[in-house]
Design a protein around this motif. Structure first.
Motif, PDB file in Angstrom:
ATOM      1  N   ARG A 112     100.854  61.147  98.815  1.00  0.00           N
ATOM      2  CA  ARG A 112      99.441  61.319  99.118  1.00  0.00           C
ATOM      3  C   ARG A 112      98.688  61.541  97.813  1.00  0.00           C
ATOM      4  O   ARG A 112      99.277  61.810  96.764  1.00  0.00           O
ATOM      5  CB  ARG A 112      99.185  62.509 100.043  1.00  0.00           C
ATOM      6  CG  ARG A 112      99.948  62.506 101.328  1.00  0.00           C
ATOM      7  CD  ARG A 112      99.255  63.330 102.401  1.00  0.00           C
ATOM      8  NE  ARG A 112      98.197  62.561 103.023  1.00  0.00           N
ATOM      9  CZ  ARG A 112      97.466  63.007 104.050  1.00  0.00           C
ATOM     10  NH1 ARG A 112      97.652  64.220 104.519  1.00  0.00           N
ATOM     11  NH2 ARG A 112      96.544  62.255 104.592  1.00  0.00           N
ATOM     12  N   PHE A 113      97.345  61.474  97.920  1.00  0.00           N
ATOM     13  CA  PHE A 113      96.513  61.795  96.772  1.00  0.00           C
ATOM     14  C   PHE A 113      95.126  62.168  97.272  1.00  0.00           C
ATOM     15  O   PHE A 113      94.745  61.878  98.399  1.00  0.00           O
ATOM     16  CB  PHE A 113      96.428  60.616  95.792  1.00  0.00           C
ATOM     17  CG  PHE A 113      95.597  59.456  96.296  1.00  0.00           C
ATOM     18  CD1 PHE A 113      94.249  59.340  95.957  1.00  0.00           C
ATOM     19  CD2 PHE A 113      96.152  58.480  97.112  1.00  0.00           C
ATOM     20  CE1 PHE A 113      93.483  58.283  96.423  1.00  0.00           C
ATOM     21  CE2 PHE A 113      95.395  57.415  97.584  1.00  0.00           C
ATOM     22  CZ  PHE A 113      94.057  57.319  97.233  1.00  0.00           C
ATOM     23  N   TYR A 114      94.398  62.834  96.426  1.00  0.00           N
ATOM     24  CA  TYR A 114      92.969  63.022  96.666  1.00  0.00           C
ATOM     25  C   TYR A 114      92.267  62.924  95.327  1.00  0.00           C
ATOM     26  O   TYR A 114      92.901  62.944  94.265  1.00  0.00           O
ATOM     27  CB  TYR A 114      92.666  64.349  97.371  1.00  0.00           C
ATOM     28  CG  TYR A 114      92.979  65.604  96.599  1.00  0.00           C
ATOM     29  CD1 TYR A 114      92.031  66.203  95.764  1.00  0.00           C
ATOM     30  CD2 TYR A 114      94.228  66.231  96.710  1.00  0.00           C
ATOM     31  CE1 TYR A 114      92.312  67.364  95.069  1.00  0.00           C
ATOM     32  CE2 TYR A 114      94.520  67.397  96.020  1.00  0.00           C
ATOM     33  CZ  TYR A 114      93.556  67.958  95.197  1.00  0.00           C
ATOM     34  OH  TYR A 114      93.841  69.108  94.503  1.00  0.00           O
ATOM     35  N   VAL A 115      90.958  62.765  95.370  1.00  0.00           N
ATOM     36  CA  VAL A 115      90.173  62.597  94.156  1.00  0.00           C
ATOM     37  C   VAL A 115      89.163  63.737  94.087  1.00  0.00           C
ATOM     38  O   VAL A 115      88.410  63.950  95.042  1.00  0.00           O
ATOM     39  CB  VAL A 115      89.443  61.240  94.138  1.00  0.00           C
ATOM     40  CG1 VAL A 115      88.724  61.039  92.810  1.00  0.00           C
ATOM     41  CG2 VAL A 115      90.414  60.092  94.389  1.00  0.00           C
ATOM     42  N   ASN A 116      89.176  64.487  92.994  1.00  0.00           N
ATOM     43  CA  ASN A 116      88.217  65.582  92.874  1.00  0.00           C
ATOM     44  C   ASN A 116      86.841  65.044  92.468  1.00  0.00           C
ATOM     45  O   ASN A 116      86.687  63.847  92.184  1.00  0.00           O
ATOM     46  CB  ASN A 116      88.725  66.668  91.928  1.00  0.00           C
ATOM     47  CG  ASN A 116      88.844  66.202  90.482  1.00  0.00           C
ATOM     48  OD1 ASN A 116      88.189  65.263  90.040  1.00  0.00           O
ATOM     49  ND2 ASN A 116      89.711  66.857  89.724  1.00  0.00           N
ATOM     50  N   ARG A 165     101.094  52.664  96.267  1.00  0.00           N
ATOM     51  CA  ARG A 165     100.737  51.409  96.936  1.00  0.00           C
ATOM     52  C   ARG A 165     101.959  50.775  97.581  1.00  0.00           C
ATOM     53  O   ARG A 165     101.902  50.295  98.720  1.00  0.00           O
ATOM     54  CB  ARG A 165     100.096  50.436  95.935  1.00  0.00           C
ATOM     55  CG  ARG A 165      98.694  50.793  95.526  1.00  0.00           C
ATOM     56  CD  ARG A 165      98.047  49.698  94.712  1.00  0.00           C
ATOM     57  NE  ARG A 165      98.646  49.521  93.397  1.00  0.00           N
ATOM     58  CZ  ARG A 165      98.248  50.152  92.300  1.00  0.00           C
ATOM     59  NH1 ARG A 165      97.254  51.032  92.355  1.00  0.00           N
ATOM     60  NH2 ARG A 165      98.820  49.918  91.129  1.00  0.00           N
ATOM     61  N   SER A 166     103.063  50.739  96.862  1.00  0.00           N
ATOM     62  CA  SER A 166     104.282  50.140  97.383  1.00  0.00           C
ATOM     63  C   SER A 166     104.736  50.833  98.667  1.00  0.00           C
ATOM     64  O   SER A 166     105.080  50.185  99.658  1.00  0.00           O
ATOM     65  CB  SER A 166     105.388  50.221  96.322  1.00  0.00           C
ATOM     66  OG  SER A 166     106.609  49.751  96.827  1.00  0.00           O
ATOM     67  N   ARG A 167     104.712  52.156  98.658  1.00  0.00           N
ATOM     68  CA  ARG A 167     105.134  52.913  99.839  1.00  0.00           C
ATOM     69  C   ARG A 167     104.182  52.672 101.008  1.00  0.00           C
ATOM     70  O   ARG A 167     104.609  52.470 102.143  1.00  0.00           O
ATOM     71  CB  ARG A 167     105.180  54.405  99.507  1.00  0.00           C
ATOM     72  CG  ARG A 167     105.797  55.262 100.602  1.00  0.00           C
ATOM     73  CD  ARG A 167     105.529  56.738 100.401  1.00  0.00           C
ATOM     74  NE  ARG A 167     106.126  57.305  99.216  1.00  0.00           N
ATOM     75  CZ  ARG A 167     107.215  58.080  99.219  1.00  0.00           C
ATOM     76  NH1 ARG A 167     107.838  58.349 100.353  1.00  0.00           N
ATOM     77  NH2 ARG A 167     107.668  58.582  98.098  1.00  0.00           N
ATOM     78  N   ARG A 168     102.889  52.673 100.719  1.00  0.00           N
ATOM     79  CA  ARG A 168     101.903  52.506 101.805  1.00  0.00           C
ATOM     80  C   ARG A 168     101.970  51.100 102.393  1.00  0.00           C
ATOM     81  O   ARG A 168     101.864  50.924 103.619  1.00  0.00           O
ATOM     82  CB  ARG A 168     100.494  52.794 101.271  1.00  0.00           C
ATOM     83  CG  ARG A 168      99.434  52.843 102.352  1.00  0.00           C
ATOM     84  CD  ARG A 168      99.597  54.054 103.221  1.00  0.00           C
ATOM     85  NE  ARG A 168      98.593  54.066 104.296  1.00  0.00           N
ATOM     86  CZ  ARG A 168      98.873  53.974 105.581  1.00  0.00           C
ATOM     87  NH1 ARG A 168     100.135  53.852 105.988  1.00  0.00           N
ATOM     88  NH2 ARG A 168      97.921  53.989 106.486  1.00  0.00           N
ATOM     89  N   LEU A 214      93.584  50.592 107.228  1.00  0.00           N
ATOM     90  CA  LEU A 214      93.144  51.768 106.482  1.00  0.00           C
ATOM     91  C   LEU A 214      94.287  52.203 105.570  1.00  0.00           C
ATOM     92  O   LEU A 214      95.331  52.644 106.040  1.00  0.00           O
ATOM     93  CB  LEU A 214      92.782  52.891 107.449  1.00  0.00           C
ATOM     94  CG  LEU A 214      92.303  54.202 106.819  1.00  0.00           C
ATOM     95  CD1 LEU A 214      90.958  53.986 106.115  1.00  0.00           C
ATOM     96  CD2 LEU A 214      92.186  55.287 107.878  1.00  0.00           C
ATOM     97  N   LEU A 215      94.083  52.071 104.273  1.00  0.00           N
ATOM     98  CA  LEU A 215      95.128  52.439 103.323  1.00  0.00           C
ATOM     99  C   LEU A 215      95.175  53.946 103.097  1.00  0.00           C
ATOM    100  O   LEU A 215      96.250  54.527 102.980  1.00  0.00           O
ATOM    101  CB  LEU A 215      94.909  51.723 101.995  1.00  0.00           C
ATOM    102  CG  LEU A 215      95.055  50.201 102.007  1.00  0.00           C
ATOM    103  CD1 LEU A 215      94.714  49.627 100.637  1.00  0.00           C
ATOM    104  CD2 LEU A 215      96.464  49.789 102.416  1.00  0.00           C
ATOM    105  N   ALA A 216      94.024  54.569 103.027  1.00  0.00           N
ATOM    106  CA  ALA A 216      93.976  56.010 102.783  1.00  0.00           C
ATOM    107  C   ALA A 216      92.650  56.558 103.292  1.00  0.00           C
ATOM    108  O   ALA A 216      91.622  55.874 103.209  1.00  0.00           O
ATOM    109  CB  ALA A 216      94.127  56.316 101.295  1.00  0.00           C
ATOM    110  N   SER A 217      92.685  57.764 103.810  1.00  0.00           N
ATOM    111  CA  SER A 217      91.461  58.443 104.245  1.00  0.00           C
ATOM    112  C   SER A 217      91.185  59.570 103.266  1.00  0.00           C
ATOM    113  O   SER A 217      91.660  60.686 103.422  1.00  0.00           O
ATOM    114  CB  SER A 217      91.627  58.993 105.668  1.00  0.00           C
ATOM    115  OG  SER A 217      92.800  59.785 105.774  1.00  0.00           O
TER     116      SER A 217
END
Length: 298
Positions: A112-116, A165-168, A214-217
């Protein structure tokens, strides 16, 4: 509320999350990792999403199975627990700088990731994968960084976004046996100009856009955050882009052959391997995380 899907009782995602005592983010990750099985709910749901990559539901029997497991719900939560770089360092008994080097070198990848608000990407890792790697590679927990890895890192290599990306892509490919949906998964990570050069027919590009999963929320509140978010979603290095181009071309050939009428539908509703994994160094091939190919469609 439960409804029947393909002869089995199913629950909405929100209801399933409550039954499993998981927060929204925890449940989303659990379904992405396959810890909670889901099934297509048919057409509808998120605008532009149809078929198996659109709205999904959870079989009631899956809820019963998970609730009956020893240690529920804490055991389930532990399987999907994520950690930051600093938390991973504590788990591994090393400094954050070493964890950063290991992740940039592709030794284990983020889930996972998020952007500050400043546009910095913050990566999160599965705690279980972090612990497994530390147990498997004790020599990398101490001493100097191996020479081959140091050369790669000094050259600016960073495998984190690429591995995410590969995992998703693998996760989404495993949810569909529809050739156009499979093509849309691959198209979702290609830069627009690369997509246009593979799918030259405007009708195909339009269909792929409508089927885009949807790749990421991730919430982005500033232009810098939005720019960083888009960079994570999009393949950038030459060999990765070429890998996705080749596999998109193959998937489109399959889609054109198996379902040519889809392009004539006003409102549209081959197997592919993951892009190359981090290099295996001569001195220690097991530095890199073992990954499998994407699921084949029968």
């Amino acid at each position: 509320m439960t409804v029947m899907c393909d002869g089995q009782q199913t629950l909405t995602m929100a209801r399933a999350a409550r039954e499993l005592e998981l927060r929204t983010g925890e449940f989303e990750l659990a379904t992405q990792l396959g810890k909670v099985r889901t099934v297509p709910a048919g057409t509808g749901g998120r605008p532009g999403a149809t078929g198996s990559l659109g709205r999904r539901r959870v079989p009631a029997e899956e809820i019963v199975r998970l609730q009956a497991e020893p240690g529920f719900p804490d055991a389930l939560r532990e399987r999907i627990r994520t950690v930051s770089t600093n938390e991973a360092a504590n788990l591994m008994g090393v400094g954050p700088g070493r964890v950063l080097r290991l992740t940039r070198a592709g030794c284990f990848g983020p889930v996972r990731f998020y952007v500050n608000r400043f546009g910095a990407v913050v990566w999160l890792y599965l705690a279980a994968e972090v612990s497994d790697f530390a147990d498997r590679e004790p020599d990398l927990m101490r001493g100097n960084t191996p020479a081959a890895m140091r050369v790669m890192l000094d050259g600016g290599q960073d495998w984190r976004a690429r591995q995410w990306r590969s995992r998703r892509v693998a996760q989404l490919m495993g949810q569909t046996d529809d050739p156009w949906e499979a093509a849309a998964v691959i198209a979702a990570v290609l830069p627009p100009e690369e997509l246009a050069s593979v799918a030259e027919d405007p009708r195909e590009r339009s269909l792929l856009r409508r089927l885009r999963p949807l790749l990421a929320s991730v919430i982005t509140v500033t232009p810098a955050a939005r720019e960083s978010f888009e960079r994570v979603l999009t393949a950038d290095e030459f060999d990765e882009v070429m890998w996705y181009r080749v596999n998109l071309s193959r998937e489109l050939e399959t889609a054109r052959r198996e379902d040519p009428g889809r392009l004539r539908t006003p409102a549209a509703t081959a197997s592919v391997a993951r892009p190359g994994q981090p290099p295996s160094f001569l001195n220690n091939p097991s530095w890199t995380t073992e990954t499998s190919s994407l699921p084949s469609r029968s």
